[in-house]
Design an enzyme around this catalytic site. Structure first.
Site, PDB file in Angstrom:
ATOM      1  N   HIS A  34      -7.901  75.086  25.015  1.00 53.56           N
ATOM      2  CA  HIS A  34      -9.003  74.172  24.369  1.00 53.56           C
ATOM      3  C   HIS A  34      -8.634  74.255  23.121  1.00 53.56           C
ATOM      4  O   HIS A  34      -9.683  74.288  22.094  1.00 53.56           O
ATOM      5  CB  HIS A  34     -10.265  74.691  24.697  1.00 53.56           C
ATOM      6  CG  HIS A  34     -10.779  74.275  26.086  1.00 53.56           C
ATOM      7  ND1 HIS A  34     -11.359  73.172  26.398  1.00 53.56           N
ATOM      8  CD2 HIS A  34     -10.661  75.142  27.187  1.00 53.56           C
ATOM      9  CE1 HIS A  34     -11.493  73.143  28.002  1.00 53.56           C
ATOM     10  NE2 HIS A  34     -11.106  74.428  28.435  1.00 53.56           N
ATOM     11  N   ASP A  36      -5.757  72.052  21.986  1.00 57.52           N
ATOM     12  CA  ASP A  36      -4.900  70.981  21.770  1.00 57.52           C
ATOM     13  C   ASP A  36      -5.597  69.706  21.377  1.00 57.52           C
ATOM     14  O   ASP A  36      -5.000  69.032  21.033  1.00 57.52           O
ATOM     15  CB  ASP A  36      -4.003  70.311  23.035  1.00 57.52           C
ATOM     16  CG  ASP A  36      -4.832  70.164  24.241  1.00 57.52           C
ATOM     17  OD1 ASP A  36      -6.037  70.258  24.355  1.00 57.52           O
ATOM     18  OD2 ASP A  36      -4.391  69.496  25.152  1.00 57.52           O
ATOM     19  N   GLY A 124      -5.648  70.056  42.873  1.00 57.37           N
ATOM     20  CA  GLY A 124      -6.765  70.337  42.041  1.00 57.37           C
ATOM     21  C   GLY A 124      -6.939  71.990  41.506  1.00 57.37           C
ATOM     22  O   GLY A 124      -7.970  72.412  41.165  1.00 57.37           O
ATOM     23  N   SER A 125      -5.817  72.464  41.285  1.00 56.76           N
ATOM     24  CA  SER A 125      -5.737  73.905  41.139  1.00 56.76           C
ATOM     25  C   SER A 125      -5.774  74.083  39.631  1.00 56.76           C
ATOM     26  O   SER A 125      -5.973  75.194  39.204  1.00 56.76           O
ATOM     27  CB  SER A 125      -4.480  74.429  41.759  1.00 56.76           C
ATOM     28  OG  SER A 125      -3.377  73.950  41.058  1.00 56.76           O
ATOM     29  N   GLY A 126      -5.673  73.050  38.857  1.00 63.28           N
ATOM     30  CA  GLY A 126      -5.664  73.336  37.612  1.00 63.28           C
ATOM     31  C   GLY A 126      -4.284  73.465  36.986  1.00 63.28           C
ATOM     32  O   GLY A 126      -4.094  73.891  35.724  1.00 63.28           O
ATOM     33  N   LEU A 127      -3.170  73.208  37.925  1.00 58.84           N
ATOM     34  CA  LEU A 127      -1.742  73.261  37.212  1.00 58.84           C
ATOM     35  C   LEU A 127      -1.283  72.074  37.104  1.00 58.84           C
ATOM     36  O   LEU A 127      -0.093  71.523  37.073  1.00 58.84           O
ATOM     37  CB  LEU A 127      -0.870  73.964  38.522  1.00 58.84           C
ATOM     38  CG  LEU A 127      -1.339  75.258  38.910  1.00 58.84           C
ATOM     39  CD1 LEU A 127      -0.301  75.976  39.804  1.00 58.84           C
ATOM     40  CD2 LEU A 127      -1.130  76.281  37.668  1.00 58.84           C
ATOM     41  N   SER A 130      -1.993  65.963  38.317  1.00 59.04           N
ATOM     42  CA  SER A 130      -2.192  64.560  37.849  1.00 59.04           C
ATOM     43  C   SER A 130      -1.222  64.499  36.702  1.00 59.04           C
ATOM     44  O   SER A 130      -0.558  63.227  36.628  1.00 59.04           O
ATOM     45  CB  SER A 130      -3.689  64.232  37.442  1.00 59.04           C
ATOM     46  OG  SER A 130      -3.976  65.076  36.467  1.00 59.04           O
ATOM     47  N   GLU A 162      -4.125  58.499  30.871  1.00 56.68           N
ATOM     48  CA  GLU A 162      -5.263  59.613  31.605  1.00 56.68           C
ATOM     49  C   GLU A 162      -6.459  59.029  30.716  1.00 56.68           C
ATOM     50  O   GLU A 162      -7.605  59.138  31.278  1.00 56.68           O
ATOM     51  CB  GLU A 162      -4.593  60.975  31.471  1.00 56.68           C
ATOM     52  CG  GLU A 162      -5.965  61.894  31.799  1.00 56.68           C
ATOM     53  CD  GLU A 162      -5.431  62.836  32.971  1.00 56.68           C
ATOM     54  OE1 GLU A 162      -4.054  62.899  33.311  1.00 56.68           O
ATOM     55  OE2 GLU A 162      -6.276  63.608  33.514  1.00 56.68           O
ATOM     56  N   ASP A 174      -0.830  69.028  28.638  1.00 51.76           N
ATOM     57  CA  ASP A 174      -0.192  69.013  30.069  1.00 51.76           C
ATOM     58  C   ASP A 174       0.766  68.105  30.257  1.00 51.76           C
ATOM     59  O   ASP A 174       1.854  68.565  30.633  1.00 51.76           O
ATOM     60  CB  ASP A 174      -1.293  68.534  31.332  1.00 51.76           C
ATOM     61  CG  ASP A 174      -2.642  69.444  30.842  1.00 51.76           C
ATOM     62  OD1 ASP A 174      -2.488  70.638  30.259  1.00 51.76           O
ATOM     63  OD2 ASP A 174      -3.656  68.815  31.499  1.00 51.76           O
TER      64      ASP A 174
HETATM   65  C1  GLA Z   1      -6.819  70.468  30.324  1.00 55.03           C
HETATM   66  C2  GLA Z   1      -6.581  69.317  29.393  1.00 55.03           C
HETATM   67  C3  GLA Z   1      -5.682  69.719  28.517  1.00 55.03           C
HETATM   68  C4  GLA Z   1      -6.181  70.915  27.738  1.00 55.03           C
HETATM   69  C5  GLA Z   1      -6.686  72.051  28.621  1.00 55.03           C
HETATM   70  C6  GLA Z   1      -7.746  73.035  27.733  1.00 55.03           C
HETATM   71  O1  GLA Z   1      -5.696  70.872  31.022  1.00 55.03           O
HETATM   72  O2  GLA Z   1      -5.663  68.266  30.309  1.00 55.03           O
HETATM   73  O3  GLA Z   1      -5.562  68.844  27.378  1.00 55.03           O
HETATM   74  O4  GLA Z   1      -7.265  70.590  26.687  1.00 55.03           O
HETATM   75  O5  GLA Z   1      -7.602  71.537  29.662  1.00 55.03           O
HETATM   76  O6  GLA Z   1      -6.599  73.977  27.092  1.00 55.03           O
END
Ligand code: GLA
Length: 387
Positions: A34, A36, A124-127, A130, A162, A174
């Protein structure tokens, strides 16, 4: 994998003549969360798992998309003309968003395509499945049309799509991590000006273990946007006292000196996280470059505490998993990674302790949360490729 996806392409679209196989990775962020969208630093890396795509340019305007991860949806058909986000279009809004973004930037994307995807990133894992699809699509379009766009451009176009097409107000991390990935290196990126350095990730025999909470997606996106605007308001309040463009410009000392310019206790904590996490990221990269992995791990742990207590983006699932990780032998550091509110943790674990780590953290997690987590031992890989 190449053979399997080509076979499936033939099965779905009749034949694979003129089709090529492409790949874009997923990503994990090691530290700098958090930050970026606050003009701070991040330290992510691309993974060897990601999204495979088989694509073929068409003569007409028809888009035919098929995902092996959502087979129940079958072939989703649309047109390259008049692209707009639609609920029924489901996951195809990601590749379509990138086609739209290229058009918006003045590139002529006017032919249809047949596209089959297979992702071995858990959905949807946060890796960043998308962002992986976005960078993959940009990479395919560059190949189809011979556009002169760099990998960094692919990241920016992916983020633009996005933000503007899919309505998620994400930062650049990302897409940048995915487009610019380099085997065995993490990317120390300054999001204020996109300057970056590759740092070798030498973990002295330790492994990167991802723990997936399997928490169903909830209010993640709206909470994400809420955090963004809390930081924006805090910045505007600070700007009445100090001349800064972003929270990332402040040191801890400067923040402590001026924090009372922020008129609200919650916003002070949000801004504190942004400032301290940025400084922590700078220190962590320095530690890694000095082969001080223990310090790197300690800073990862501190990052989690700050995300949990000050930024409040963890929740019981991520906290349970990370706290269980901290108790295990051979754990150098562990924290949530990505946006939070579910998703994944990243831990650095001594290689001979990994099996024990997975079974113990998995057991404690299931006992407390009521359903199982998944674990992946990952390797750091390159950016997009064509096979
Ligand atoms: C998501 C967002 C990124 C970044 C993170 C938190 O992955 O796509 O741009 O803000 O959350 O670090």
């Amino acid at each position: 994998m190449k053979k399997e996806v080509l076979e499936k392409f033939t099965e779905v679209f009749g034949d694979a003549e003129g089709a090529k196989v492409y790949f874009a990775p997923g990503r994990v962020n090691l530290i700098g969360e958090h930050t970026d969208y606050n003009g701070g630093h991040v330290f992510p890396c691309a993974l060897t798992i990601g999204t495979y795509g088989v694509a073929r340019k068409r003569e007409d305007k028809v888009l035919r998309f098929y995902s092996m991860n959502f087979e129940e949806l079958g072939v989703l058909e649309s047109s390259v003309e008049g692209l707009k986000p639609e609920k029924e279009a489901d996951w195809t809004n990601y590749p379509k968003g990138v086609m739209w973004a290229f058009q918006e930037k003045g590139y002529s994307v006017d032919c249809g395509m047949d596209l089959l995807l297979f992702g071995n990133i858990p959905n949807g894992s946060g890796l960043s499945s998308s962002a992986s699809v976005e960078v993959l699509t940009g990479h395919i379009l560059r190949d189809f049309y011979g556009f002169e766009v760099s990998n960094q451009d692919l990241a920016l176009i992916g983020q633009y799509s996005e933000n503007k097409f899919n309505g998620v107000n994400c930062g650049i991390m990302d897409q940048f991590a995915i487009a610019m990935g380099k085997k065995d290196h993490a990317i120390f990126l300054d999001t204020a000006d996109l300057s970056y350095q590759y740092a070798p990730v030498k973990l002295d025999g330790a492994k990167i273990v991802i723990g997936c909470t399997n928490k169903k997606r909830g209010l993640g996106d709206s909470k994400y946007n809420e955090r963004r605007s809390e930081c924006e308001t805090a910045l505007a309040e600070l700007q009445k006292e100090v001349e800064i463009k972003s929270l990332g410009e402040l040191t801890e000392e400067q923040f402590e000196e001026h924090k009372l310019a922020i008129q609200d206790e919650v916003r002070i904590r949000r801004a504190k996280h942004a400032v301290y996490e940025n400084q922590r990221t700078i220190k962590a990269v320095e530690a890694l470059n000095n082969n001080n992995i223990a310090l790197f791990g300690k800073l990862m742990n501190e990052s989690h505490v700050s995300l949990s207590k000050d930024y409040e983006v963890t929740g019981i699932e991520l906290d349970t998993m990370v706290e269980a990780a901290w108790r295990q032998e051979g754990v150098i550091g562990s924290r949530m990674t990505g946006a939070g509110f579910g998703g994944c943790t990243v831990s650095i674990v001594e290689e001979d302790k990994v099996d024990n780590f997975i079974s113990e953290v998995g057991r404690e997690y299931e006992e407390k949360i009521g359903y199982a987590a998944d674990f992946y031992v990952v390797d750091i890989g390159d950016g997009p490729v064509t096979f």
